[in-house]
Every structure is written in structure tokens, then in C-alpha cells.
Design a protein around this motif. Structure first.
Motif, PDB file in Angstrom:
ATOM      1  N   LYS A   1       0.824  -1.204   0.000  1.00 40.63           N
ATOM      2  CA  LYS A   1       0.000   0.000   0.000  1.00 40.63           C
ATOM      3  C   LYS A   1       0.865   1.264   0.000  1.00 40.63           C
ATOM      4  O   LYS A   1       0.609   2.214  -0.739  1.00 40.63           O
TER       5      LYS A   1
ATOM      6  N   GLN B   1       1.496   4.241  -2.950  1.00 38.48           N
ATOM      7  CA  GLN B   1       1.445   5.699  -2.789  1.00 38.48           C
ATOM      8  C   GLN B   1       2.483   6.358  -3.693  1.00 38.48           C
ATOM      9  O   GLN B   1       2.224   7.365  -4.339  1.00 38.48           O
TER      10      GLN B   1
ATOM     11  N   ARG C   1       1.631   6.219  -7.351  1.00 30.37           N
ATOM     12  CA  ARG C   1       0.630   7.228  -7.702  1.00 30.37           C
ATOM     13  C   ARG C   1       1.302   8.580  -7.912  1.00 30.37           C
ATOM     14  O   ARG C   1       0.934   9.338  -8.808  1.00 30.37           O
ATOM     15  N   LYS C   2       2.295   8.869  -7.082  1.00 26.61           N
ATOM     16  CA  LYS C   2       3.021  10.147  -7.175  1.00 26.61           C
ATOM     17  C   LYS C   2       3.662  10.293  -8.548  1.00 26.61           C
ATOM     18  O   LYS C   2       3.764  11.388  -9.080  1.00 26.61           O
ATOM     19  N   TRP C   3       4.107   9.173  -9.096  1.00 27.46           N
ATOM     20  CA  TRP C   3       4.773   9.206 -10.401  1.00 27.46           C
ATOM     21  C   TRP C   3       3.881   8.666 -11.521  1.00 27.46           C
ATOM     22  O   TRP C   3       4.335   8.484 -12.639  1.00 27.46           O
ATOM     23  N   ASP C   4       2.630   8.406 -11.188  1.00 25.10           N
ATOM     24  CA  ASP C   4       1.681   7.865 -12.159  1.00 25.10           C
ATOM     25  C   ASP C   4       2.214   6.622 -12.870  1.00 25.10           C
ATOM     26  O   ASP C   4       2.138   6.509 -14.096  1.00 25.10           O
TER      27      ASP C   4
ATOM     28  N   ILE D   1      -7.455  -0.745  -3.480  1.00 23.62           N
ATOM     29  CA  ILE D   1      -7.614   0.496  -4.239  1.00 23.62           C
ATOM     30  C   ILE D   1      -6.245   1.156  -4.381  1.00 23.62           C
ATOM     31  O   ILE D   1      -5.309   0.815  -3.679  1.00 23.62           O
ATOM     32  N   ALA D   2      -6.142   2.008  -5.347  1.00 23.55           N
ATOM     33  CA  ALA D   2      -4.909   2.758  -5.661  1.00 23.55           C
ATOM     34  C   ALA D   2      -3.971   2.014  -6.602  1.00 23.55           C
ATOM     35  O   ALA D   2      -2.932   2.534  -6.990  1.00 23.55           O
ATOM     36  N   CYS D   3      -4.309   0.766  -6.959  1.00 29.57           N
ATOM     37  CA  CYS D   3      -3.568   0.129  -8.050  1.00 29.57           C
ATOM     38  C   CYS D   3      -4.459   0.173  -9.292  1.00 29.57           C
ATOM     39  O   CYS D   3      -5.664   0.399  -9.185  1.00 29.57           O
TER      40      CYS D   3
ATOM     41  N   GLU E   1       9.823   5.083  -2.192  1.00 35.20           N
ATOM     42  CA  GLU E   1      10.305   5.722  -3.413  1.00 35.20           C
ATOM     43  C   GLU E   1      11.667   5.134  -3.799  1.00 35.20           C
ATOM     44  O   GLU E   1      11.926   4.877  -4.973  1.00 35.20           O
TER      45      GLU E   1
END
Lengths: 384, 384
Positions: free
Chosen positions: B20, B24, B27-30, B46-48, B290
Motif C-alpha cells: 500500500k 502511494q 501514484r506520485k509518479w503515475d 484500491i490505488a492500483c 520511493e
């Protein structure tokens, strides 16, 4: 009911980059979310629990969207306010409140609000139609140069134009607008004020927009602003006054001019997370998106101090490129110290479209500024 | 092909809290992602971009999952390695590589690896079955006390037990295991080493696990560790040696003991983001998630320095509570300065289940430690 439970649902009107970064914070706290946007390719489409396609300016779409959310917020102020007002009347928690949005959504109303409340702002004239501007010029009531601003629906630099001669008015929308004095400012500054449901207030440090010497375009948002403490204090005080008078809940980004003689004039405000606060994700103890959540959920506000100096560079589509986006030289900027790119996830680039931003943090603001310049000169947002 | 484009897809095996937090960053780097987990309620759901339900230990499930991903990574090491190996043989980028995972997945192999490579570790015996431990004790080959560890599938404190008498062995799994000397350590330390596809290496600062004086349970992860510089340097050197020998790609969290006479012994390693690195989200220039992405995508590694001191407190389910989770007194800890809770989004709590964590950051590590204690004493993870 706790916000940190599956019973609670936050509604967000707008699914763009601000909503996307707000969603990041809801994921951190596992807050259930529902987002509406007109585009099926909105950056918010993933990472929310429910995504609804709908027109933010349509009464029914907004009203129906909100029926099962506990708190409703926005990531863009151009939404149907009559629907919000009806929801509020029915007891829905709408933050920022409709009353604050009505003042802000129309730039003529916003300017009158400043006058009525003794908030310093540039002189201006209000016109119901663009044609009235021409009459006013002919009658000697208005002189070049001035700034034309559409009263409504301006966004990302659209709806604003410097008018130096009659021809500059050609092609502009014909509706309600204002003509504002062109201020030869020393600095453009911004302060983000957070105000919670319970009335708790905290301001972020003053940030400075550094402009390109020729292009007259903001190149860097710098926190803290490199200005005299007494000017910073004045900017903070005026931002707090706007916040107090406008009675928003959530964030209020107050954009200001520092004039040549160190007066502070309010330019405009935005009642939500703002481009001028993006640096806070990496630099602040509490980033602006988490702070917006804390404010609208009635939680204690977080510390707005910075851990380190922060500089933000917008990633906008390069001129001459339209189509599937490519971020050129991304790997080169990732080699630099304290550099964090944020890619918003818009598939298509076009000239000047906001596609992302890059934050540069460093203990030493001068070093951060040097690295920011390298970033700016290296990365390019182009198309395939 | 660029990672920052819609053509690229990252596969993640495991959908828990580590996944998870990794999401995150994607998502920051799409970055487009596909996640597999056995549970339909996994925090990563969610978020994937794509979520697949599947057994991480099943050959076909893992092999088929990976067919359309460009890079495959893990958030948990208990995955089917034969499938990963076949994928690697077919040219798929699998990071960490299967070879590193084979060493790490089995704790007996991991210990032998340390011996073979001259890496200091506590003495141990290896047993194919638990019954062999009893024989060894009876024959005088093994003495109390010792640490029993299951060779495989230990996680979150399961699969490890201090054995002080024969009865302590009762109820433990019967399979392959090790019996390790009980080290009366001065400190438990950890170093996260990041190693990219291109071989670039950066280590995070040494962190310290502070134990509850009576309960013998980690209460705080503190960065930087409050130890002598020469001990920190030794810990860094040993962590780097393990990293070099194991030839991982991505992160390697190296857990170590500082003995009473300041020797460093490697306890165990994890080839992925790790609980001991969660502080980095708020405290470091580049957080561990990251950094893991940078490493497995072959991007330049980020700066591992800290902006401020960071302390992490795990949020585990309180004893005596099982069911729908409630985070009690969350609002009280949000009043404290520099406090950021992370809620993983698991619906059900049970005693000692990891439900989230809280990070406390401050310029002053002693002040951070004080606030961390207030957090620890205030928040409670209970059920409805």
C-alpha cells in the motif's frame, strides 16, 4: 462516528491533480472517498473508493452525488453552488461553505468583498459585459494598461489578460468581467491559511513566486519567501484578515502583491489546496492536503512549520507539443539531491497544460534555488 | 520505454501495508500497477490499476499474474519462487532476483549464507524436524535457553520463540527449523541498503529499536540510532557486505544485534521495504518506498539523509479486542507536534495485528522521543 472507520465517506467535487494529492492523504488515513469529475480519465479515477462521472456545474449531478457522503469538499471552485446550498440547508456538511464559495467564485464579487471589508486590493472597475469596457475607455473612465479578468470560470491563467491597447480585447469572452489596475509589484507572495470546523486557525509561511525575467511567467514558488520579516508579517496579517472575514473552512490560499513601496495588496484567493502550497508535501511538518483534511473533518490542525526550505517548479506542457505525454530527461533530475517529481497522470499534453510539478528541498535555500534552476533547465514535457 | 508512461506496468506480489505504501509512490509518479493478493480486502485493493485475487504461493497464479507486467516486485518474500525463476528464465525483470529470495526465504539457508560469506551472526543449529531438537537436547548438543525459528513462513513475530525449557516447544510447528543462541544484546539495530539495477548503492542511517523494559517488545524505531559513531559505522559496513554478497536489487533491510561488547551480529534480512524504514516517509529526503521504486526501475537512487529526527511507533491491535477496528484517541495524538498516523486499512483488529504506525518527527530527537511516548500511551487500537 469516527473518520477513521468504514462508516464514514468523504465526497470530493473535482478529480484533477489537487483532488489526486488530497486522495493520497485519505489513503494514508484510510478514509473512504467518493469523487465526481466530468472526465473518465481524471487523475482521481484510481485511489478513491467510488468514482462518478458528472458535470460539476449541473445541479442534479452535484446534488445526487452528495446524497451518501458525510462531508463534502471541493478541489475546484467552479461547481454548482445552488446544489451545495440546498445540501447545506438539508444539514449536509459542506466545506468550504457555499457562502464563502459565492464570494470567491465570481471575481467581481470577490473584489467588492475586499472593498467592503477594508482589505487592501488593486483598484478596479466592474463591467456586466465586455462591450462596456470599450465604452468606458472611449469616455475616459478607464485607461491602458489594465488587467482584464473574466468574473467567472477563470482557471490556470485562462480568464486573465493584460490589456495595453484596444486590440488586446479582441477574442475575449463577452460576459461579466473586471478591469484591474496593473500593479508594478516587487514580489508576488502567497499565504495559505487553514481554518478548521472548530475555528482553529494556522497559517503557512509566506511563499514567493519568482518570475522569469523576460517571459513574465512564474518559474519558482519559494518557501520561505526571501523578503523582510516585517513584510512577511504584514502579508500574514492580511491573509488572516481575509480568512476571518470570509469564514471559510479548510484551506484558503491568499495571493498578494508586494508593491514597490512595500504595501500588500490582495490579488485573489482560492478556498482549497493550491499550487503555491505544493512544496509542503516534502518541506512541511503537515502538508497542505493533510491540513485541508484535518480542517474539514474538525481534527486538530497540524504544525505548518517547514523542516527544510522548499522550492516548487511547475511541469507544464512545452510549446509545440500536443498528444501523448513524455517526460524527457526525468532520470537526469532524479540524480539531483532532494528532488521529487510529481506526475499528475494526465495522458495528453498541450502547451502550458499543468502536467505535474517538481519539489526541491534543502537545508540551504540558496542551494535549493540552484538545483531548482537545473531542474527547470533539464526536464521537458513533450509528446511522443 | 519510460516508466512514466502508460505503456509501462509494474507488478507487485502481495497487497498488504508495505504494498500500500509502495503504491502511494507509484501514484506520485503515475506508474501503472497490477497487484496480487489472496485477500479481497487487502489494503492495496484500491490505488492500483489492476487488482487480482490469487495465492502468492501457487505457481500458476504467480506465473500467470506476471505475463503482462514489465517489472515484477514483491512486498512479502513468501511467494512461489519456482514461478519467479521461470519468469526470470524467460527474460522477465524480477526484482529482487529469485536467487536472493531463495537465500532469504528459508532462514536456515539464510544463516548458512552468513557463515559461508564471513558475515557475523549468532551461532545456531539447523534441524529438519522439530523432533530433532528434542534429541539434540537429550544428547547434550543443545542447551537452554535458545531461540527457535521456523525455517519458513515466519512473519510479524510468528515463527519465532524463546525456548527456556522443554515445554516451550509444545505446540510449535513440526517442520524445518533452527535453534539460535540467545544474544544478550545491548541494542537491536537495522540498516536499509538500497541497490539499483545498475548496481548503485546507498544506505540509510542506522536505526535503533527501543524495547519495552519489561515486555521485551519493540516500542520505538528511532532514527538516527543513539549509539557511538564507530558502532554505527561497523553496522553500516556489515549491512553493505550482506547487500554485496546477496546481490539483491531494491531494498535490503538488515537487522542486527549490538552485543554487550559492541560486536555486530546479523539477525536477519528482508529484501523489500521494512517496518524499520517507515520513519523515512516523514523524515528522509527520499523515503524507502520511493527508493525501492528507483532501485527496481533502474533510476538514480535518492538521498537517504534525514531532514529531521524520526521515531516510529507501531499501531498493533490491543489485547482482548477482536473485530471491527476503532482507533481510540486518534484526535488527541493529532494535537501533538510532528505526529503523522498511518492507517493501513485492515477492517478487523486482533491482538498484536499490525494495523498502522505513527511517525513522530522533530529537529530534536529527545523531544521526538517524549512525544512518541505520549503517542504510545494515548492511542489504542480496539474493536467496536
Amino acid at each position: 462516528m469516527s473518520y477513521f472507520s468504514s462508516d464514514f465517506k468523504l465526497g470530493i467535487l473535482g478529480g484533477g491533480q489537487l483532488g489526486k494529492m488530497l486522495l493520497q492523504e485519505t489513503r494514508k488515513w484510510d478514509i473512504q472517498t467518493k469523487v465526481m469529475d466530468a472526465s473518465s480519465e481524471a487523475p482521481c479515477k484510481i485511489a478513491c473508493n467510488t468514482f462518478v462521472i458528472g458535470d460539476l456545474l449541473d445541479f442534479d449531478a452535484v446534488y445526487n452525488f452528495a446524497n451518501d457522503v458525510d462531508v463534502l469538499t471541493i478541489e475546484i471552485e467552479n461547481v454548482n453552488l445552488d446544489a451545495l446550498e440546498k445540501l447545506e440547508d438539508e444539514g449536509k456538511k459542506v466545506y468550504p461553505p457555499t457562502k464563502a464559495l459565492r464570494i470567491i467564485q465570481n471575481k467581481a464579487k470577490q473584489k467588492l468583498f475586499y472593498i467592503d471589508n477594508g482589505i487592501p486590493t488593486a483598484d478596479f472597475h466592474r463591467f456586466a459585459y465586455k462591450s462596456e469596457i470599450e465604452d468606458s475607455i472611449a469616455n475616459g473612465g478607464l485607461h491602458f494598461p489594465f488587467i482584464w479578468k473574466a468574473a467567472r470560470f477563470g482557471y490556470d491563467g485562462q480568464g486573465v489578460k493584460v490589456v495595453r491597447k484596444l486590440e488586446d480585447l479582441e477574442g475575449l469572452p463577452t460576459g461579466e468581467c473586471i478591469a484591474e489596475d496593473l500593479i508594478p509589484f516587487k514580489n508576488e507572495l502567497a499565504v495559505i491559511v487553514s481554518r478548521s470546523v472548530s475555528g482553529e486557525i494556522k497559517t503557512y509561511p509566506v511563499v514567493e513566486m519568482e518570475f522569469h525575467p523576460e517571459a513574465n511567467q512564474v518559474e519558482y514558488v519559494i518557501c520561505p519567501a526571501r523578503i523582510e520579516p516585517k513584510v512577511a508579517q504584514k502579508a500574514q496579517e492580511i491573509a488572516l484578515k481575509v480568512s476571518e472575514k470570509i469564514q471559510h473552512v479548510g484551506l484558503l490560499a491568499v495571493e498578494m502583491f508586494q508593491t514597490q513601496d512595500d504595501k500588500i495588496l490582495v490579488n485573489e484567493v482560492a478556498p482549497r489546496p493550491h499550487n503555491s502550497g505544493h512544496y509542503s508535501i516534502e518541506a512541511s511538518y503537515t502538508n497542505q492536503f493533510e491540513q485541508h483534511l484535518r480542517a474539514i473533518l474538525g481534527l486538530p490542525l497540524g504544525c505548518t512549520d517547514s523542516k527544510v526550505a522548499g522550492i516548487m517548479v511547475n511541469l507544464v506542457g512545452a510549446e509545440g507539443y500536443t498528444g501523448d505525454v513524455v517526460y524527457e530527461h526525468m532520470e537526469d533530475i532524479l540524480k539531483l539531491e532532494g528532488v521529487t517529481p510529481h506526475i499528475y497522470g494526465k495522458r495528453q499534453t498541450r502547451p502550458f497544460r499543468k502536467m505535474g510539478h517538481v519539489t526541491i528541498v534543502n537545508q540551504d535555500i540558496a542551494k535549493a534555488r540552484e538545483i531548482a534552476q537545473m531542474v527547470k533547465e533539464t526536464i521537458k514535457v513533450i509528446s511522443k
